[in-house]
Design a protein around this motif. Structure first.
Motif, PDB file in Angstrom:
ATOM      1  N   VAL A  87       0.828  -1.214   0.000  1.00  0.00           N
ATOM      2  CA  VAL A  87       0.000   0.000   0.000  1.00  0.00           C
ATOM      3  C   VAL A  87       0.858   1.258   0.000  1.00  0.00           C
ATOM      4  N   ILE A  88       1.796   1.343   0.941  1.00  0.00           N
ATOM      5  CA  ILE A  88       2.655   2.534   1.018  1.00  0.00           C
ATOM      6  C   ILE A  88       3.780   2.477  -0.013  1.00  0.00           C
ATOM      7  N   GLY A  89       4.207   1.281  -0.393  1.00  0.00           N
ATOM      8  CA  GLY A  89       5.173   1.142  -1.479  1.00  0.00           C
ATOM      9  C   GLY A  89       6.626   1.181  -1.081  1.00  0.00           C
ATOM     10  N   THR A  90       6.956   0.810   0.163  1.00  0.00           N
ATOM     11  CA  THR A  90       8.358   0.836   0.579  1.00  0.00           C
ATOM     12  C   THR A  90       9.164  -0.349   0.055  1.00  0.00           C
ATOM     13  N   LYS A  91       8.497  -1.385  -0.469  1.00  0.00           N
ATOM     14  CA  LYS A  91       9.231  -2.572  -0.903  1.00  0.00           C
ATOM     15  C   LYS A  91      10.179  -2.290  -2.063  1.00  0.00           C
ATOM     16  N   GLY A  92       9.910  -1.240  -2.822  1.00  0.00           N
ATOM     17  CA  GLY A  92      10.787  -0.927  -3.937  1.00  0.00           C
ATOM     18  C   GLY A  92      12.130  -0.379  -3.517  1.00  0.00           C
ATOM     19  N   SER A  93      12.270  -0.001  -2.229  1.00  0.00           N
ATOM     20  CA  SER A  93      13.526   0.588  -1.746  1.00  0.00           C
ATOM     21  C   SER A  93      14.540  -0.453  -1.298  1.00  0.00           C
ATOM     22  N   VAL A  94      14.107  -1.704  -1.195  1.00  0.00           N
ATOM     23  CA  VAL A  94      14.976  -2.784  -0.714  1.00  0.00           C
ATOM     24  C   VAL A  94      14.914  -3.935  -1.709  1.00  0.00           C
ATOM     25  N   THR A  95      16.062  -4.532  -1.988  1.00  0.00           N
ATOM     26  CA  THR A  95      16.127  -5.610  -2.976  1.00  0.00           C
ATOM     27  C   THR A  95      15.250  -6.798  -2.593  1.00  0.00           C
ATOM     28  N   ASN A  96      15.376  -7.251  -1.369  1.00  0.00           N
ATOM     29  CA  ASN A  96      14.589  -8.397  -0.895  1.00  0.00           C
ATOM     30  C   ASN A  96      13.760  -7.919   0.300  1.00  0.00           C
ATOM     31  N   PHE A  97      12.671  -7.220   0.016  1.00  0.00           N
ATOM     32  CA  PHE A  97      11.905  -6.579   1.085  1.00  0.00           C
ATOM     33  C   PHE A  97      11.232  -7.590   2.002  1.00  0.00           C
ATOM     34  N   ILE A  98      10.787  -8.715   1.470  1.00  0.00           N
ATOM     35  CA  ILE A  98      10.105  -9.712   2.306  1.00  0.00           C
ATOM     36  C   ILE A  98      11.035 -10.214   3.408  1.00  0.00           C
ATOM     37  N   ALA A  99      12.236 -10.627   3.031  1.00  0.00           N
ATOM     38  CA  ALA A  99      13.198 -11.114   4.022  1.00  0.00           C
ATOM     39  C   ALA A  99      13.633  -9.980   4.947  1.00  0.00           C
ATOM     40  N   TYR A 100      13.848  -8.797   4.382  1.00  0.00           N
ATOM     41  CA  TYR A 100      14.251  -7.618   5.161  1.00  0.00           C
ATOM     42  C   TYR A 100      13.220  -7.330   6.246  1.00  0.00           C
ATOM     43  N   LEU A 101      11.933  -7.353   5.863  1.00  0.00           N
ATOM     44  CA  LEU A 101      10.842  -7.074   6.789  1.00  0.00           C
ATOM     45  C   LEU A 101      10.711  -8.180   7.831  1.00  0.00           C
ATOM     46  N   CYS A 102      10.762  -9.429   7.390  1.00  0.00           N
ATOM     47  CA  CYS A 102      10.590 -10.551   8.320  1.00  0.00           C
ATOM     48  C   CYS A 102      11.683 -10.572   9.385  1.00  0.00           C
ATOM     49  N   ILE A 103      12.916 -10.279   9.001  1.00  0.00           N
ATOM     50  CA  ILE A 103      14.008 -10.221   9.982  1.00  0.00           C
ATOM     51  C   ILE A 103      13.706  -9.164  11.033  1.00  0.00           C
ATOM     52  N   GLY A 104      13.290  -7.987  10.585  1.00  0.00           N
ATOM     53  CA  GLY A 104      12.975  -6.919  11.521  1.00  0.00           C
ATOM     54  C   GLY A 104      11.845  -7.289  12.463  1.00  0.00           C
ATOM     55  N   VAL A 105      10.783  -7.884  11.928  1.00  0.00           N
ATOM     56  CA  VAL A 105       9.620  -8.243  12.745  1.00  0.00           C
ATOM     57  C   VAL A 105       9.964  -9.354  13.736  1.00  0.00           C
TER      58      VAL A 105
END
Length: 298
Positions: A87-105
């Motif tokens: 929705v906000i569109g931040t995934k385009g700023s990181v190559t692998n946003f899914i893994a990046y996000l999951c690690i943080g969470v």
């Protein structure tokens, strides 16, 4: 009153001196830090059993049981991915946003659970505290142990997520072991400090959800850490980047992801992680120990 007035009737030796000769001490005396630590170590089996009982009681009434320890951060990651990534569109700023996000969470959830449960470490066990004599630090330590076990399980799932999103297995993956150990020490100190704070200020537990939410937004869990460098500089940026949870999350990302931009050099992040772990781990333990005599009173 003269000291001879409190002497043993048979020997005439002052009771204080008689107690000293035979290794006796006041029942309300606070143990020294080293003596308290040795006593706490003697109760290690009780801590493990209490942690196991807490896990069984909290998940025993659910159909999926311990699986919720993995599902909770995974579902949170999915919700955050839809809102922040799509929705906000931040995934385009990181190559692998899914893994990046999951690690943080997953990493943030570890500390969040320790704080939220640690704040009740004393107040939820007042009956046992008033009925039994044991080192009170056993209770927040059992809270930390429960969450450590849950996190170890969650890490296995996180590694699968990282692998299936296209990241290669590299020797850097081994770095998650020392990072986990450092965060465990940090979280244990937080659990001890939160337990004493919660026992003295009952209303503080109502503030914990707001504090943790603010902490999450300041730890680059949901968006690239580069957003901070775009908006902040100087001492403000230095303060944000020294945030301990941001440091731990960044080290996990550095260990598991390729081509990821970090909040600082890996060397600096490791130094900060060691300092935060030692400072919070030791100070949290000492802070709890100093309040040992007051738990369960009032």
């Amino acid at each position: 009153m003269p000291e001879t007035a409190v002497a043993d009737a048979a020997t005439g030796v002052p009771l204080r001196e008689l107690a000293r000769r035979h290794g006796l001490s006041s029942s309300g005396r606070r143990l020294g830090l080293l003596e308290y630590t040795r006593k706490l170590w003697a109760y290690r089996h009780f801590i493990g059993a209490h942690a196991k009982a807490k896990t069984s009681s909290s998940l025993g009434n659910t159909n999926l049981g311990a699986l919720w320890t993995v599902l909770t951060p995974a579902i949170n990651a999915l919700v955050y991915y839809v809102i922040f990534g799509v929705v906000i569109g931040t995934k385009g700023s990181v190559t692998n946003f899914i893994a990046y996000l999951c690690i943080g969470v997953f990493v943030f959830q570890f500390t969040q659970s320790v704080v939220q449960n640690g704040i009740n470490g004393i107040t939820s066990n007042l009956g046992m505290i008033r009925a039994l004599h044991f080192p009170r630090a056993s209770l927040p330590l059992s809270v930390a142990l429960v969450e450590i076990r849950n996190f170890v399980t969650a890490i296995g799932v996180l590694l699968v997520i990282v692998l299936f999103t296209g990241e290669p297995i590299t020797p850097k993956w081994l770095l998650i072991i020392p990072v986990m150990l450092l965060q465990m020490i940090f979280n244990t100190g937080l659990s001890l400090a939160a337990a004493r704070l919660g026992s003295k200020m009952r209303d503080v537990k109502q503030l914990i959800p707001f504090i943790m939410r603010f902490w999450m937004y300041g730890s680059a869990v949901l968006y690239p850490v580069t957003r901070f460098t775009e908006k902040l500089d100087g001492w403000k940026l230095a303060i944000v980047e020294s945030n301990p949870l941001l440091v731990f999350i960044e080290l996990f990302r550095h260990s598991l992801l390729e081509n990821v931009t970090l909040a600082g050099s890996p060397t600096l992040l490791w130094i900060e992680a060691v300092i935060w772990s030692l400072v919070v781990g030791v100070s949290g333990y000492v802070y709890f120990w100093r309040g040992e005599k007051g738990y369960g009173r009032g």
